[in-house]
Design an enzyme around this catalytic site. Structure first.
Site, PDB file in Angstrom:
ATOM      1  N   VAL A 185       2.476  10.700  -4.403  1.00  0.00           N
ATOM      2  CA  VAL A 185       3.203  11.283  -3.281  1.00  0.00           C
ATOM      3  C   VAL A 185       3.365  12.793  -3.454  1.00  0.00           C
ATOM      4  O   VAL A 185       3.996  13.449  -2.617  1.00  0.00           O
ATOM      5  CB  VAL A 185       4.576  10.600  -3.089  1.00  0.00           C
ATOM      6  N   HIS A 205       0.450   5.950  -0.201  1.00  0.00           N
ATOM      7  CA  HIS A 205       1.861   5.671  -0.461  1.00  0.00           C
ATOM      8  C   HIS A 205       2.778   6.741   0.121  1.00  0.00           C
ATOM      9  O   HIS A 205       3.956   6.808  -0.249  1.00  0.00           O
ATOM     10  CB  HIS A 205       2.114   5.531  -1.958  1.00  0.00           C
ATOM     11  N   CYS A 238      11.972   9.485  10.568  1.00  0.00           N
ATOM     12  CA  CYS A 238      13.195   8.996  11.187  1.00  0.00           C
ATOM     13  C   CYS A 238      13.085   7.493  11.421  1.00  0.00           C
ATOM     14  O   CYS A 238      12.167   7.028  12.093  1.00  0.00           O
ATOM     15  CB  CYS A 238      13.464   9.710  12.506  1.00  0.00           C
ATOM     16  N   CYS A 243      13.706   6.812  15.560  1.00  0.00           N
ATOM     17  CA  CYS A 243      12.689   7.057  16.593  1.00  0.00           C
ATOM     18  C   CYS A 243      11.271   7.052  16.046  1.00  0.00           C
ATOM     19  O   CYS A 243      10.309   7.097  16.820  1.00  0.00           O
ATOM     20  CB  CYS A 243      12.970   8.370  17.319  1.00  0.00           C
ATOM     21  N   CYS A 263      15.132  13.182  17.766  1.00  0.00           N
ATOM     22  CA  CYS A 263      16.117  12.419  18.544  1.00  0.00           C
ATOM     23  C   CYS A 263      17.552  12.835  18.271  1.00  0.00           C
ATOM     24  O   CYS A 263      18.469  12.405  18.990  1.00  0.00           O
ATOM     25  CB  CYS A 263      15.946  10.921  18.313  1.00  0.00           C
ATOM     26  N   SER A 272      -2.674   2.587 -13.302  1.00  0.00           N
ATOM     27  CA  SER A 272      -2.241   1.541 -14.227  1.00  0.00           C
ATOM     28  C   SER A 272      -2.929   0.218 -13.953  1.00  0.00           C
ATOM     29  O   SER A 272      -2.982  -0.652 -14.828  1.00  0.00           O
ATOM     30  CB  SER A 272      -0.724   1.358 -14.131  1.00  0.00           C
ATOM     31  N   LEU A 324      -6.420   7.516 -19.256  1.00  0.00           N
ATOM     32  CA  LEU A 324      -5.984   7.839 -20.610  1.00  0.00           C
ATOM     33  C   LEU A 324      -6.218   6.660 -21.549  1.00  0.00           C
ATOM     34  O   LEU A 324      -6.603   6.826 -22.707  1.00  0.00           O
ATOM     35  CB  LEU A 324      -4.499   8.222 -20.604  1.00  0.00           C
TER      36      LEU A 324
END
Length: 270
Positions: A125, A141, A149, A152, A171, A210, A234
């Site tokens: 993210v 993700h 929101c 709305c 809104c 992972s 890794l």
């Protein structure tokens, strides 16, 4: 839906286990056209940039429970706590020294130079891929730098803090703004586009994952036997045995080396 990692309630693969018996794929012949590529990245690629991973012993989920900050139920129960968690993570992206590393830059170069289809799918993210120059990119993700929101449905770029008093710019409703990220139990974004790209690709590469969170952990099973699959990590992931090839080590080393070798293999000009 986004599945809680194994060890925290379990998760099922995208298709029945019988699909995992397909044979391994070889590299396309050099007189063939370069294959379409799908790259999947996880938190491991950003670790060397100073951002914590989730599943390591010192990772995010060792410090806080998923159920307390990363589910719709957590937001309904204690929105202030959820906002505090994501506000801290969003602010971290602006800390001096948090920047794309050599792995992010190598993938951006691969995108720029690759002469066939290319899609970078990230579970992360953060915005380090964009800052490295990646453009053919999907955040499955969601993104810390955006807010949504609940009232709305409006989405906005967002760099500041969110609180229970934050009003929606569209809104005007207070209390419904949330981070535009996918929580456990919610449906990941862009799945139709991702699955279409997986259907077309001849090379699938997973970086810094992972292999414990579905549906992303099931992507290798989706393409196995018809696309070459490579893990750059890794250490071996939980689905490492499904890959045709693996290179283990720090992302800032193994990813640039893999990209350089791939471009050389296909004689791609600078």
């Amino acid at each position: 839906m986004l599945g809680i990692p194994r060890g925290r309630g379990g998760a099922r693969p995208m298709r029945p286990p019988s699909t995992l018996c397909a044979g391994r794929a070889t590299w396309p012949r050099m007189n063939d056209r370069p294959p379409e590529i799908v790259i999947l990245t996880g938190a491991g690629i950003s670790r060397e940039s100073g951002l914590a991973t989730f599943r390591d012993a010192d990772g995010v989920w060792a410090q806080v429970r998923i159920e307390d900050v990363a589910t719709p139920e957590a937001f309904a129960r204690d929105p202030a706590r959820v906002h505090s968690f994501y506000n801290a993570r969003r602010a971290q992206l602006a800390v001096p020294g948090i920047a794309p590393n050599a792995a992010h830059l190598a993938l951006a170069e691969l995108e720029r130079r690759w002469p066939a289809g290319f899609l970078l799918v990230t579970q992360n993210v953060d915005d380090l891929h964009e800052r490295a120059g990646s453009r053919r990119l999907l955040h499955m993700h969601g993104e810390l730098g955006r807010a949504r929101c609940e009232t709305c449905g409006a989405r906005h770029a967002w760099t500041g803090q969110l609180t229970v008093a934050t009003e929606c710019p569209d809104c005007g409703t207070a209390g419904g703004m949330r981070p535009d990220v996918v929580w456990f139990g919610e449906m990941p974004l862009h799945m139709e586009r991702i699955m279409a790209a997986l259907d077309r690709c001849g090379l699938f590469v997973a970086v810094g994952t992972s292999g414990s969170v579905y549906p992303a952990a099931g992507f290798v099973a989706e393409v196995r036997g018809r696309a070459r699959t490579v893990e750059l990590n890794l250490e071996p992931s939980e689905v490492a045995g499904l890959f045709d090839e693996a290179n283990h080590g720090p992302a800032s080393q193994v990813v640039p080396a893999f990209v350089a070798g791939l471009l050389s293999r296909w004689g791609v000009p600078a």
